[in-house]
Design a protein around this motif. Structure first.
Motif: not given
Length: 350
Positions: A198-204
């Motif tokens: 769910n989080l792997k592509t989140e840049g922050w």
């Protein structure tokens, strides 16, 4: 906090612990100012010692986060995570600010890394668990002198580490994995992958925080999940210890146990499942028998833990409430196990 004889009080002192009757009814609450008439009444009731606050707080009298701060943070974290749905992550970035609030609150306490804390077993939801793991991991990282930016990323990772549990429907509270069927075990062990995916592509979110979400159940001997890796990053090893401890005392994915049992587990498996230096650092601020715990001594007496002794976590200060014959003790009988060398705690009583 200081234990004082009633005849030493001059009036105006602030209670550090409530004054209770023999049947544990509160006469005066913590924080009450001791007026002269109160002191006279306390003497009449046969109470000879009380705990009063000193100008500086000592070990064992405070939790890591003050209750009002913890409640505010828990409310905010709960609100953010409950609004979250899979692949709708915009609001999760607010957790970065909550991490900074936790770090600031910890650092506001004088000599925080020198204190011993009462940590109690409890029934817990995922939000409280995430905040507890975050708090433990930040304090452990501070004691290990980790870089400030790493401490922040550890905190963010902790607040998000169990987000994958929101995507499984099975009950995992106070249930041992061994009692689940194969399908349930397989599903439970996927939650780090669900969270990471769910989080792997989140840049922050930094790589450190993402790794914590994926690796928080891995173990040094390769027996963890989901990847069974042995080379675990340092920051993840910190969270491994803190998460395992808090899961045990609140019963997430396992049967709930007493604090001293969770401590024994970490001791038994350090350098096997967990990094030994991190375990030792974590246990250095964790009281084996939290204040309020009822214990049995080797002499057959029953006592209540009043406070902790720094560097001697298995030898707290006790108030003896039953003698070796099982009779109620009259008056106040205090035994500091650091000063009384022939007495030790045999076991905690449920």
């Amino acid at each position: 906090m200081e234990l004082k004889r009633i005849d030493e009080l001059k009036g105006g002192e602030i209670l550090a612990k409530p004054i209770m009757t023999w049947d544990y009814q509160i006469m005066l609450p913590e924080g009450a100012k001791l007026k002269k008439e109160y002191i006279d009444k306390i003497i009449e009731l046969g109470i000879f010692y009380v705990y009063v606050k000193e100008e500086k707080m000592e070990e064992g009298e405070m939790v890591i986060l003050r209750s009002e701060i913890e409640e505010n943070i828990k409310s905010k974290v709960r609100d953010i995570l409950e609004r979250h749905t899979y692949h709708h992550n915009q609001e999760l970035e607010e957790l970065s600010l909550e991490t900074d609030r936790i770090i600031s609150s910890i650092l506001e306490e004088d000599q925080v890394v020198e204190k011993v804390f009462d940590i109690k077993e409890r029934s817990s939801d995922l939000y409280e668990h995430s905040i507890s793991v975050c708090t433990f991991a930040i304090l452990t990282a501070l004691k290990l002198k980790a870089d400030k930016s790493m401490i922040h990323e550890i905190g963010v990772g902790c607040l998000l580490h169990d987000i994958g549990l929101r995507y499984i429907t099975m009950d995992f509270n106070d249930i041992a994995l061994a009692s689940m069927n194969k399908q349930q075990i397989a599903e439970y062990k996927k939650h780090p992958v669900y969270g990471f995916s769910n989080l792997k592509t989140e840049g922050w979110i930094s790589k450190i925080s993402k790794n914590i979400v994926l690796y928080h159940h891995e173990r040094l001997d390769g027996s963890g999940f989901p990847l069974r890796i042995r080379e675990i990053p340092f920051e993840c090893r910190i969270v491994n210890v803190c998460d395992a401890f808090d899961e045990m005392i609140c019963g997430i994915g396992c049967k709930r146990v007493k604090v001293y049992e969770a401590i024994e587990y970490l001791k038994n498996y350090k350098d096997i499942l967990f990094d030994a230096e991190i375990v030792d650092t974590f246990l250095a601020f964790t009281a084996v028998y939290p204040s309020g715990t009822h214990v049995l001594t080797n002499e057959g007496e029953v006592g209540v833990v009043l406070s902790q002794n720094k560097n001697f976590h298995e030898r707290p200060v006790l108030r003896i409430i039953k003698d070796k014959a099982g009779n109620d003790v009259e008056g106040v009988l205090i035994k500091d196990l650091v000063k009384v060398h022939n007495i030790y705690i045999e076991k905690a009583l449920d």
